[in-house]
Enzyme design. Structure first.
Site, short mmCIF file in Angstrom:
data_model
loop_
_atom_site.label_atom_id
_atom_site.label_comp_id
_atom_site.label_asym_id
_atom_site.label_seq_id
_atom_site.Cartn_x
_atom_site.Cartn_y
_atom_site.Cartn_z
N HIS A 281 27.51 41.19 37.51
CA HIS A 281 26.89 42.40 38.03
C HIS A 281 25.44 42.43 37.59
CE1 HIS A 281 26.07 46.67 38.78
NE2 HIS A 281 27.08 46.63 39.60
N GLU A 334 34.45 45.05 42.51
CA GLU A 334 35.06 44.52 43.72
C GLU A 334 36.37 43.77 43.44
OE1 GLU A 334 31.83 44.01 43.06
OE2 GLU A 334 30.71 45.01 44.68
#
Length: 397
Positions: A281, A334
């Site tokens: 991320h 996700e």
């Protein structure tokens, strides 16, 4: 505004020496916000003064929607009134309803998120949305509530029409997440599935100044209407670098297939410099708190898919630590979002649209905050082309 004043403003902007900034404006503070923040080194993010994860664990979607729009969590009377008001706004104007089959046909390959851009724009026109610059705060908020309330209706209708099915009308007696699943599948969901999706939706309402949120605020800063700002935000979300990873993370699990293939499959791709979908991320330098929460939700369902996902997570993190020492690469939202949505019966092509349902509330809260400041967002760029002025060459004979 006169042309002279426009020329004067443009001239002044050209005399400002651009600052050296990171590519993509990474880490650059562009405004102040009371809506929330992401503290990546701590693995923490919040909506206003509350932990977003704690809100997802203990509150309803409507409660958090109220918090983002009104600045406070509702009491019992406020909750009832807000839930009733937003449920009544789920129904589409006739002008939009009759146009949806054509929009679905036109976007059948691109999917519901592409259709949403057109449908939202039409909805704003049908509801006579006016520029936020010309509206008082109550009317801006009313427009934003209406837009957020119809996003699930639009997306599920476009999906079903694309599948050759009739849209399912919203039910005012169901909570936001349960109604979304009902409109998507045609069946009332079980409480476990409805709550799991609700928790996912709450956890993704807002997440700092990501690309789509920033896009929505830039448009709002021009004084444009709420629908215009949301359409722009949806457009930013549609890019694969922003909102397309939940289904791709599941595709990774499918491609690996069995536990004995994890090590070889992952090593091959890491050494080739490929990205492992669902890992890493740009903000977090520790575990993504959304992923941690969603892993717990997935494990509450249990089953072979969840067990395999946990195995993949464990081995991938070990391989990444070995091959990329010093870098903190963990699962992002996700990875387990895809697992949870799969377990709750959502088709993969609706994973990112589901994310958009939640993020519409965050976008709208940002639009309302930006609309309170009439200063247009107008940054500068450093010109690096050929040195001007050069003579314009004559037209060749």
């Amino acid at each position: 505004m006169s042309m002279n004043s426009i020329s004067s403003n443009d001239s002044m902007s050209r005399t400002v020496e651009p600052l050296d900034v990171p590519r993509g404006l990474a880490g650059v503070v562009v405004t102040q916000t009371a809506l929330g923040d992401v503290r990546g080194r701590e693995g923490f993010y919040h909506y206003r003064q509350y932990s977003a994860v704690e809100l997802a664990q203990s509150r309803s979607f409507e409660d958090v929607w109220h918090l983002m729009f009104q600045g406070e969590l509702p009491d019992a009377a406020q909750r009832s009134a807000f839930t009733e008001r937003t449920a009544a706004l789920r129904h589409l104007p006739d002008e939009v309803r009759t146009a949806l089959p054509a929009i679905a046909r036109a976007s059948v390959l691109a999917g519901p998120l592409a259709g949403l851009r057109t449908a939202l724009s039409l909805f704003g026109a049908a509801r006579d949305f006016r520029p936020v610059y010309d509206l008082d705060p109550d009317r801006r908020r009313a427009d934003a509530l209406a837009a957020c309330a119809v996003v699930p209706t639009l997306l599920t209708a476009l999906h079903r029409l694309g599948q050759g099915l009739e849209p399912v009308e919203p039910r005012d007696d169901l909570a936001y997440a349960a109604n979304y699943l009902y409109m998507l599948t045609g069946s009332e969901p079980g409480p476990a599935e409805a709550r799991a999706v609700e928790q996912y939706l709450i956890s993704t309402i807002d997440h700092g100044f990501n690309a789509s949120t920033f896009t929505g605020r830039v448009i709002a800063s021009t004084g444009a209407d709420v629908a215009a700002a949301l359409v722009g935000a949806v457009g930013a979300l549609s890019g694969p670098l922003h909102g397309g990873a939940p289904s791709r993370a599941l595709d990774t699990l499918d491609a690996i297939g069995t536990p004995d293939r994890i090590d070889g499959w992952i090593r091959e791709r890491v050494l080739a410099g490929e990205r492992i979908m669902g890992f890493g991320h740009p903000v977090y330098r520790t575990a993504d708190p959304r992923s941690v929460m969603l892993r717990g939700i997935a494990q509450g369902f249990g089953g072979p898919l969840v067990d395999f996902a946990v195995q993949v997570e464990t081995q991938v993190e070990a391989i990444l630590a070995e091959l990329k020492p010093g870098r903190e690469l963990h699962t992002n939202v996700e990875f387990y979002a895809g697992v949870v949505m799969e377990l709750c019966g959502l088709p993969r092509e609706m994973f990112t649209p589901t994310f958009a349902c939640a993020r519409a509330v965050g976008w709208s809260a940002n639009v309302l905050e930006q609309a309170a400041d009439s200063k247009i967002i107008r940054p500068a760029a450093r010109y690096v082309g050929p040195v001007p002025p050069q003579p314009v060459p004559p037209v060749a004979d």
